[in-house]
Design an enzyme around this catalytic site. Structure first.
Site, PDB file in Angstrom:
ATOM      1  N   LYS A  22       0.836  -1.215   0.000  1.00 40.96           N
ATOM      2  CA  LYS A  22       0.000   0.000   0.000  1.00 40.96           C
ATOM      3  C   LYS A  22       0.862   1.253   0.000  1.00 40.96           C
ATOM      4  CE  LYS A  22      -1.493   1.584   4.029  1.00 40.96           C
ATOM      5  NZ  LYS A  22      -1.384   2.945   4.569  1.00 40.96           N
ATOM      6  N   ASN A  23       1.874   1.273   0.857  1.00 40.50           N
ATOM      7  CA  ASN A  23       2.639   2.514   1.019  1.00 40.50           C
ATOM      8  C   ASN A  23       3.618   2.777  -0.122  1.00 40.50           C
ATOM      9  OD1 ASN A  23       1.182   3.102   3.258  1.00 40.50           O
ATOM     10  ND2 ASN A  23       2.740   2.436   4.735  1.00 40.50           N
ATOM     11  N   CYS A 117      -4.291   7.802   9.707  1.00 43.34           N
ATOM     12  CA  CYS A 117      -4.541   7.217  11.019  1.00 43.34           C
ATOM     13  C   CYS A 117      -4.109   8.172  12.121  1.00 43.34           C
ATOM     14  CB  CYS A 117      -3.793   5.890  11.139  1.00 43.34           C
ATOM     15  SG  CYS A 117      -4.610   4.555  10.275  1.00 43.34           S
ATOM     16  N   ARG A 122       1.408  14.406  13.189  1.00 46.97           N
ATOM     17  CA  ARG A 122       2.015  14.036  11.909  1.00 46.97           C
ATOM     18  C   ARG A 122       2.353  15.316  11.147  1.00 46.97           C
ATOM     19  NH1 ARG A 122      -0.945   8.698   9.737  1.00 46.97           N
ATOM     20  NH2 ARG A 122       1.012   8.531   8.602  1.00 46.97           N
ATOM     21  N   ASP A 305       4.967   0.322  12.065  1.00 45.10           N
ATOM     22  CA  ASP A 305       3.717  -0.285  11.586  1.00 45.10           C
ATOM     23  C   ASP A 305       3.565  -1.740  12.035  1.00 45.10           C
ATOM     24  OD1 ASP A 305       3.174   2.100  10.382  1.00 45.10           O
ATOM     25  OD2 ASP A 305       3.625   1.456   8.342  1.00 45.10           O
ATOM     26  N   ARG A 397      -8.463  -0.091   5.209  1.00 45.10           N
ATOM     27  CA  ARG A 397      -7.621   0.917   4.553  1.00 45.10           C
ATOM     28  C   ARG A 397      -6.379   0.280   3.950  1.00 45.10           C
ATOM     29  NH1 ARG A 397      -7.394   6.468   7.806  1.00 45.10           N
ATOM     30  NH2 ARG A 397      -6.139   6.910   6.005  1.00 45.10           N
TER      31      ARG A 397
HETATM   32  C1  EPZ Z   1       4.511   6.724   6.493  1.00 44.41           C
HETATM   33  O1  EPZ Z   1       3.844   7.784   7.140  1.00 44.41           O
HETATM   34  C2  EPZ Z   1       3.501   5.614   6.380  1.00 44.41           C
HETATM   35  N1  EPZ Z   1       2.358   6.093   5.617  1.00 44.41           N
HETATM   36  C3  EPZ Z   1       3.066   5.152   7.761  1.00 44.41           C
HETATM   37  O2  EPZ Z   1       2.253   4.024   7.599  1.00 44.41           O
HETATM   38  C4  EPZ Z   1       4.287   4.743   8.579  1.00 44.41           C
HETATM   39  O3  EPZ Z   1       3.885   4.482   9.903  1.00 44.41           O
HETATM   40  C5  EPZ Z   1       5.317   5.867   8.579  1.00 44.41           C
HETATM   41  O4  EPZ Z   1       5.632   6.272   7.228  1.00 44.41           O
HETATM   42  C6  EPZ Z   1       6.635   5.482   9.274  1.00 44.41           C
HETATM   43  O5  EPZ Z   1       7.206   4.388   8.619  1.00 44.41           O
HETATM   44  C7  EPZ Z   1       2.393   6.070   4.299  1.00 44.41           C
HETATM   45  O6  EPZ Z   1       3.371   5.649   3.675  1.00 44.41           O
HETATM   46  C8  EPZ Z   1       1.172   6.551   3.577  1.00 44.41           C
HETATM   47  P1  EPZ Z   1       6.963   9.851   8.340  1.00 44.41           P
HETATM   48  P2  EPZ Z   1       4.462   9.242   7.115  1.00 44.41           P
HETATM   49  O7  EPZ Z   1       6.893  11.136   7.588  1.00 44.41           O
HETATM   50  O8  EPZ Z   1       5.134   9.449   5.800  1.00 44.41           O
HETATM   51  C9  EPZ Z   1       7.925  13.080  11.766  1.00 44.41           C
HETATM   52  C10 EPZ Z   1       0.412   2.650   7.930  1.00 44.41           C
HETATM   53  O9  EPZ Z   1      -0.010   2.052   8.966  1.00 44.41           O
HETATM   54  N2  EPZ Z   1       7.779  14.098  10.721  1.00 44.41           N
HETATM   55  O10 EPZ Z   1       8.038   8.885   7.993  1.00 44.41           O
HETATM   56  O11 EPZ Z   1       3.413  10.191   7.537  1.00 44.41           O
HETATM   57  C11 EPZ Z   1       6.594  12.422  12.116  1.00 44.41           C
HETATM   58  O12 EPZ Z   1       5.878  13.183  13.051  1.00 44.41           O
HETATM   59  C12 EPZ Z   1       0.879   4.078   8.028  1.00 44.41           C
HETATM   60  O13 EPZ Z   1       0.456   2.120   6.813  1.00 44.41           O
HETATM   61  C13 EPZ Z   1       8.091  15.405  10.994  1.00 44.41           C
HETATM   62  O14 EPZ Z   1       8.484  15.769  12.116  1.00 44.41           O
HETATM   63  O15 EPZ Z   1       5.556   9.108   8.249  1.00 44.41           O
HETATM   64  C14 EPZ Z   1       7.061  11.074  12.631  1.00 44.41           C
HETATM   65  O16 EPZ Z   1       7.439  11.208  13.980  1.00 44.41           O
HETATM   66  C15 EPZ Z   1       0.587   4.702   9.337  1.00 44.41           C
HETATM   67  N3  EPZ Z   1       7.965  16.336  10.004  1.00 44.41           N
HETATM   68  C16 EPZ Z   1       8.315  10.778  11.822  1.00 44.41           C
HETATM   69  O17 EPZ Z   1       8.725  12.026  11.271  1.00 44.41           O
HETATM   70  C17 EPZ Z   1       7.551  16.015   8.744  1.00 44.41           C
HETATM   71  O18 EPZ Z   1       7.450  16.905   7.885  1.00 44.41           O
HETATM   72  C18 EPZ Z   1       8.128   9.785  10.693  1.00 44.41           C
HETATM   73  O19 EPZ Z   1       7.022  10.182   9.888  1.00 44.41           O
HETATM   74  C19 EPZ Z   1       7.243  14.666   8.476  1.00 44.41           C
HETATM   75  C20 EPZ Z   1       7.369  13.726   9.476  1.00 44.41           C
END
Ligand code: EPZ
Length: 430
Positions: A22-23, A117, A122, A305, A397
Site C-alpha cells: 500500500k505505502n 490514522c 504528523r 507499523d 484501509r
Molecule cells: C509513512 O507515514 C507511512 N504512511 C506510515 O504508515 C508509517 O507508519 C510511517 O511512514 C513510518 O514508517 C504512508 O506511507 C502513507 P513519516 P508518514 O513522515 O510518511 C515526523 C500505515 O499504517 N515528521 O516517515 O506520515 C513524524 O511526526 C501508516 O500504513 C516530521 O516531524 O511518516 C514522525 O514522527 C501509518 N515532520 C516521523 O517524522 C515532517 O514533515 C516519521 O514520519 C514529516 C514527518
C-alpha cells in the site's frame, strides 16, 4: 455496522499470498500524474486508501482504467484541475503525494491537508521545507496546502527527521526540477526505493534511494511506463506474527525476505522458527513464546507499523517485555482494548511494559487505527471464546481481504453486518 466476529483458538496453518505494498502504491499512483503518457501498474492492492486516491485522481481528470483487480492503466494527459479537494482525500495521508507530483510537473498544486490514522502528531514541516528549498512558495489556506513556483531549481536539502512522506514528496518534485537535488538523511524504506525505481522507469534520474543520501538530476519530461509494485512488507509481517500468536505454521508467499529481516529477527528471538526461501517465509510457532525488548525505528529498524502486532505476541509470552515506540507518540491507543482481553500492559510515555499472561479471552473491541486493528484481530484469533472487532473500516484501509485470507488459514472469522449474522456465527461455532 460492519464488524468481524471471531472465535479464537485455531492455530493458523497454510499458505497466504501477500499483495502489493500500500505505502508504495500510493506514491506510485500519484507519480503517474507526472507524465502525459499512459502508465500501467501491476500488483496494485485493492484497499480503501489506494481506491480513495484513484477516485481523487479521477476527479481531477486522470483517466483510470482498472483492467484487472490488481492492474490499472492511468493517463494524465488531460488533467482538468490542479486542486485536489474531494471528501475522501481528506481522510488519507497520501493525498499530499499529489502535491509533490503535480508541483514537479505543473509547478502548481493545491491539495486538502492530509488526514490518515490518528497515531500522533504528523507534521509536514519537512515536506514544506523541501518544496521551498526547490523554489516553491507554500501556504496553507482554507484547509488546503498550496504550492507554486515559476521554476523549480535543484537544491541541497537536509531532512531534520527521517521522513518517508517528505523524502517521497521532495523526490517527486525534484525529479522534474532544473539541476541536481541532494536529499540528506532521507528515509530508506523499501517503498521509497520502489518509488525511485518507478520514477526512473519513467525516465527520471534518481540515485541512492535506499541510502541516507538521494541524488536527483532533474529531467524536463517523464514518459509512460509499465511497473509492478513490490510486496507489502507490513501485510507480510502481520501474517508472520499471526502465525506466532496463534501457535501456527504459516508460509507467507510473494514477499521479499530482505525487507522482513527485522521482523524475522524478533520472531527468532521470541522462539519461533523462521525458514526463508527466495520469495516466501515460513513461520512455525511450536514452543511457548519468550519475552524480548523492541524499539521501533526507521528502516532497516523494526517498523512502527508492526509495533501493535509484536506487542500482541509479547503480551502472551513468558516474562516481562519492553516495547518502545520512537516514531509516533500516540501509537499505544489499542492497549486499553487489549487489556480488556486480559493483557497486562502498562504504558509510560512512549514505552509499554508488558507482563506476559497465559491467555486472552474474547471481548468486544474496536480498531483504533489500521495496524492496531489488525493486531487486535490477531489477539482475538488467539483468545478463548468469541470476540467482535468494530471499526474495521480502518483495517480495510490497508489489508485486502484480511478476514478471507485468515479464514483460508483456518481462522474462525466472519464479516457480520447485522446482529442476526452475529447470532448465526455464534450458533455455528458453538
Ligand atoms: C509513512 O507515514 C507511512 N504512511 C506510515 O504508515 C508509517 O507508519 C510511517 O511512514 C513510518 O514508517 C504512508 O506511507 C502513507 P513519516 P508518514 O513522515 O510518511 C515526523 C500505515 O499504517 N515528521 O516517515 O506520515 C513524524 O511526526 C501508516 O500504513 C516530521 O516531524 O511518516 C514522525 O514522527 C501509518 N515532520 C516521523 O517524522 C515532517 O514533515 C516519521 O514520519 C514529516 C514527518
Amino acid at each position: 455496522m460492519e464488524q468481524y466476529v471471531i472465535k479464537g483458538g485455531n492455530p493458523l496453518v497454510g499458505d497466504v499470498e501477500i499483495g502489493g505494498a500500500k505505502n508504495a502504491a500510493l506514491p506510485i499512483l500519484a507519480a503517474s500524474t507526472m507524465t502525459d503518457e499512459t502508465v500501467y501498474i501491476e500488483n496494485l492492492p485493492d484497499v480503501r486508501d489506494t481506491n480513495v486516491l484513484l477516485d481523487a485522481m479521477q476527479a481531477i481528470g486522470v483517466m483510470v482504467k482498472r483492467t484487472e483487480r490488481h492492474k490499472v492503466a492511468l493517463n494524465s494527459g488531460n488533467i482538468t484541475s490542479l486542486v485536489v479537494d474531494t471528501e475522501g482525500i481528506k481522510k488519507i495521508r497520501a493525498s499530499y503525494y499529489l502535491l509533490g507530483a503535480m508541483l514537479g510537473k505543473y509547478k502548481h498544486a493545491q491539495v486538502a491537508l492530509p488526514g490518515g490514522c490518528d497515531i500522533g502528531c504528523r507534521a509536514i514541516d519537512q515536506h514544506i521545507k523541501g518544496f521551498r528549498a526547490l523554489g516553491a512558495e507554500v501556504v496553507i489556506e482554507h484547509g488546503l496546502i498550496k504550492a507554486s513556483a515559476q521554476r523549480l531549481v535543484g537544491s541541497h536539502i537536509y531532512m531534520d527527521v527521517s521522513s518517508v512522506g517528505a523524502t517521497i514528496n521532495v523526490m517527486m518534485a525534484a525529479a522534474m526540477a532544473e539541476g541536481v537535488t541532494i536529499i540528506e538523511n532521507s528515509a530508506k524504506e523499501p517503498h521509497v526505493v520502489d518509488l525511485a525505481n518507478f520514477l526512473n522507469s519513467m525516465g527520471a534520474n534518481i540515485k541512492g534511494a535506499g541510502t541516507d543520501v538521494i541524488r536527483i538530476k532533474g529531467v524536463p519530461r517523464l514518459h509512460g511506463s509499465e511497473y509492478t509494485i513490490i510486496p507489502d512488507q507490513i501485510e507480510a509481517g502481520t501474517f508472520m506474527f499471526a502465525a506466532a500468536v496463534t501457535k501456527g505454521d504459516v508460509t507467507v508467499k510473494n514477499v521479499i525476505p530482505k525487507h522482513l529481516e527485522s521482523i524475522t529477527a524478533k520472531l527468532l528471538e521470541i522462539g519461533c522458527e523462521v525458514e526463508e526461501a527466495d520469495d516466501c517465509v515460513r513461520v512455525v510457532a511450536s514452543k511457548p513464546l519468550a519475552h524480548t525488548q523492541v524499539k521501533t525505528l526507521p528502516y532497516p529498524g523494526f517498523p512502527t507499523d508492526m509495533q501493535p502486532q509484536i506487542t500482541v505476541a509479547l503480551a502472551l509470552s513468558k516474562g516481562t517485555s519492553i516495547v518502545t515506540e520512537s516514531i509516533f507518540e500516540n501509537r499505544f491507543k489499542y492497549v486499553d482494548e487489549l487489556t480488556r482481553m486480559g493483557a497486562n500492559i502498562k504504558v509510560e510515555g512512549n514505552t509499554a511494559i508488558i507482563d506476559g499472561v497465559e491467555k486472552y479471552t474474547g471481548a468486544s473491541i474496536s480498531a483504533p487505527d489500521l495496524r492496531a486493528g489488525a493486531a487486535l484481530v490477531i489477539a482475538a484469533l488467539a483468545a478463548e471464546g468469541i470476540s467482535t472487532v468494530d471499526d474495521i473500516k480502518y483495517i480495510e484501509r490497508g489489508y485486502e481481504d484480511f478476514h478471507l485470507k485468515l479464514k483460508n488459514l483456518g481462522a474462525q472469522i466472519e464479516l457480520a453486518q447485522t446482529e442476526k449474522e452475529f447470532q448465526k456465527f455464534k450458533l455455528r461455532v458453538g
